[in-house]
Design an enzyme around this catalytic site. Structure first.
Site, PDB file in Angstrom:
ATOM      1  N   GLU A   1       0.709  -1.083   0.043  1.00 10.06           N
ATOM      2  CA  GLU A   1      -0.086   0.128   0.072  1.00 10.06           C
ATOM      3  C   GLU A   1       0.911   1.267   0.171  1.00 10.06           C
ATOM      4  O   GLU A   1       0.713   2.184  -0.737  1.00 10.06           O
ATOM      5  CB  GLU A   1      -1.055  -0.028   1.224  1.00 10.06           C
ATOM      6  CG  GLU A   1      -1.863   1.226   1.270  1.00 10.06           C
ATOM      7  CD  GLU A   1      -2.770   1.484   2.500  1.00 10.06           C
ATOM      8  OE1 GLU A   1      -3.837   1.981   2.269  1.00 10.06           O
ATOM      9  OE2 GLU A   1      -2.533   0.671   3.422  1.00 10.06           O
ATOM     10  N   HIS A   2       1.935   1.142   0.900  1.00 10.19           N
ATOM     11  CA  HIS A   2       2.784   2.507   0.994  1.00 10.19           C
ATOM     12  C   HIS A   2       4.122   2.110   0.792  1.00 10.19           C
ATOM     13  O   HIS A   2       4.893   2.678   1.367  1.00 10.19           O
ATOM     14  CB  HIS A   2       2.607   3.053   2.370  1.00 10.19           C
ATOM     15  CG  HIS A   2       1.310   3.576   2.763  1.00 10.19           C
ATOM     16  ND1 HIS A   2       0.493   4.619   2.099  1.00 10.19           N
ATOM     17  CD2 HIS A   2       0.078   3.149   3.457  1.00 10.19           C
ATOM     18  CE1 HIS A   2      -0.576   4.912   2.331  1.00 10.19           C
ATOM     19  NE2 HIS A   2      -1.017   3.873   3.474  1.00 10.19           N
ATOM     20  N   ALA A   3       4.321   1.202  -0.216  1.00 10.05           N
ATOM     21  CA  ALA A   3       5.753   1.001  -0.451  1.00 10.05           C
ATOM     22  C   ALA A   3       5.967   0.603  -1.661  1.00 10.05           C
ATOM     23  O   ALA A   3       4.861   0.431  -2.723  1.00 10.05           O
ATOM     24  CB  ALA A   3       6.035  -0.204   0.409  1.00 10.05           C
TER      25      ALA A   3
ATOM     26  N   ARG B   1       0.239  -6.581   3.016  1.00  3.83           N
ATOM     27  CA  ARG B   1      -0.987  -5.625   2.903  1.00  3.83           C
ATOM     28  C   ARG B   1      -1.080  -5.467   1.547  1.00  3.83           C
ATOM     29  O   ARG B   1      -0.225  -4.694   0.758  1.00  3.83           O
ATOM     30  CB  ARG B   1      -0.391  -4.529   3.673  1.00  3.83           C
ATOM     31  CG  ARG B   1      -1.777  -3.386   3.797  1.00  3.83           C
ATOM     32  CD  ARG B   1      -1.716  -2.185   4.754  1.00  3.83           C
ATOM     33  NE  ARG B   1      -0.436  -1.284   4.314  1.00  3.83           N
ATOM     34  CZ  ARG B   1      -0.063  -0.278   5.131  1.00  3.83           C
ATOM     35  NH1 ARG B   1      -0.962   0.198   6.011  1.00  3.83           N
ATOM     36  NH2 ARG B   1       1.039   0.428   4.637  1.00  3.83           N
TER      37      ARG B   1
ATOM     38  N   ARG C   1      -7.715  -0.579   9.186  1.00  5.67           N
ATOM     39  CA  ARG C   1      -6.863   0.130   9.981  1.00  5.67           C
ATOM     40  C   ARG C   1      -7.688   0.853  10.933  1.00  5.67           C
ATOM     41  O   ARG C   1      -8.748   1.178  10.816  1.00  5.67           O
ATOM     42  CB  ARG C   1      -6.388   1.300   8.930  1.00  5.67           C
ATOM     43  CG  ARG C   1      -5.424   0.549   7.905  1.00  5.67           C
ATOM     44  CD  ARG C   1      -4.483   1.818   7.189  1.00  5.67           C
ATOM     45  NE  ARG C   1      -4.967   2.872   6.970  1.00  5.67           N
ATOM     46  CZ  ARG C   1      -4.010   3.816   6.198  1.00  5.67           C
ATOM     47  NH1 ARG C   1      -2.950   3.449   5.802  1.00  5.67           N
ATOM     48  NH2 ARG C   1      -4.482   5.161   5.844  1.00  5.67           N
TER      49      ARG C   1
END
Length: 143
Positions: free
Chosen positions: A39-41, A67, A143
């Site tokens: 998601e954030h990588a 994720r 989350r």
């Protein structure tokens, strides 16, 4: 197996956002799971596959999880087809979104995941084998 441990024991894991599989391999020992982030990588299907092999080759009993980028049928299926023990689905805020995530991870008649057949996998610890490591109830968290 991981789903049995998940249901009965408190588990401790670590998070890997970097795309280098050596990082996943170095962090795995001593943990129950390694969460590989999409998601954030900057991780795509190929780097997650490398991360899975690295976690499986590492000392210890850690299992690879990931994720997903989002609550998307294709994204969840693609990750699980790599042989992950489960997925974390981000931004699940309603019962309907949770049901969609679970449906994406289960085979018919309970879900919409297509059967990929055995996926060829090679790790440093084993010779080429086939694996169909998808669980019927992967863990999904919001989350």
């Amino acid at each position: 197996m991981f789903p049995d441990r998940l249901a009965s024991d408190p588990l401790v894991g670590t998070w890997v956002s970097l795309s280098d599989p050596a990082v996943a391999e170095m962090t795995a020992p001593g943990f129950d799971f390694v969460m590989l982030d999409t998601e954030h990588a900057p991780n795509d299907t190929e780097t997650i596959a490398d991360g899975i092999r690295a976690v499986e080759a590492a000392d210890g009993d850690a299992v690879p999880l990931a994720r997903a980028l989002d609550n998307d049928l294709g994204a969840i299926k693609r990750l699980l087809d790599l042989g992950l023990a489960g997925v974390m689905v981000p931004m699940v805020e309603t019962p309907e979104e949770a049901a969609a995530a679970v449906e994406a991870a289960k085979y018919p008649p309970e879900g919409r995941a297509a059967s990929p057949g055995p996926a060829p996998r090679t790790t440093a610890a084993t010779s080429p084998t086939t694996s169909s490591a998808r669980t019927t109830r992967p863990p999904c968290w919001s989350r």
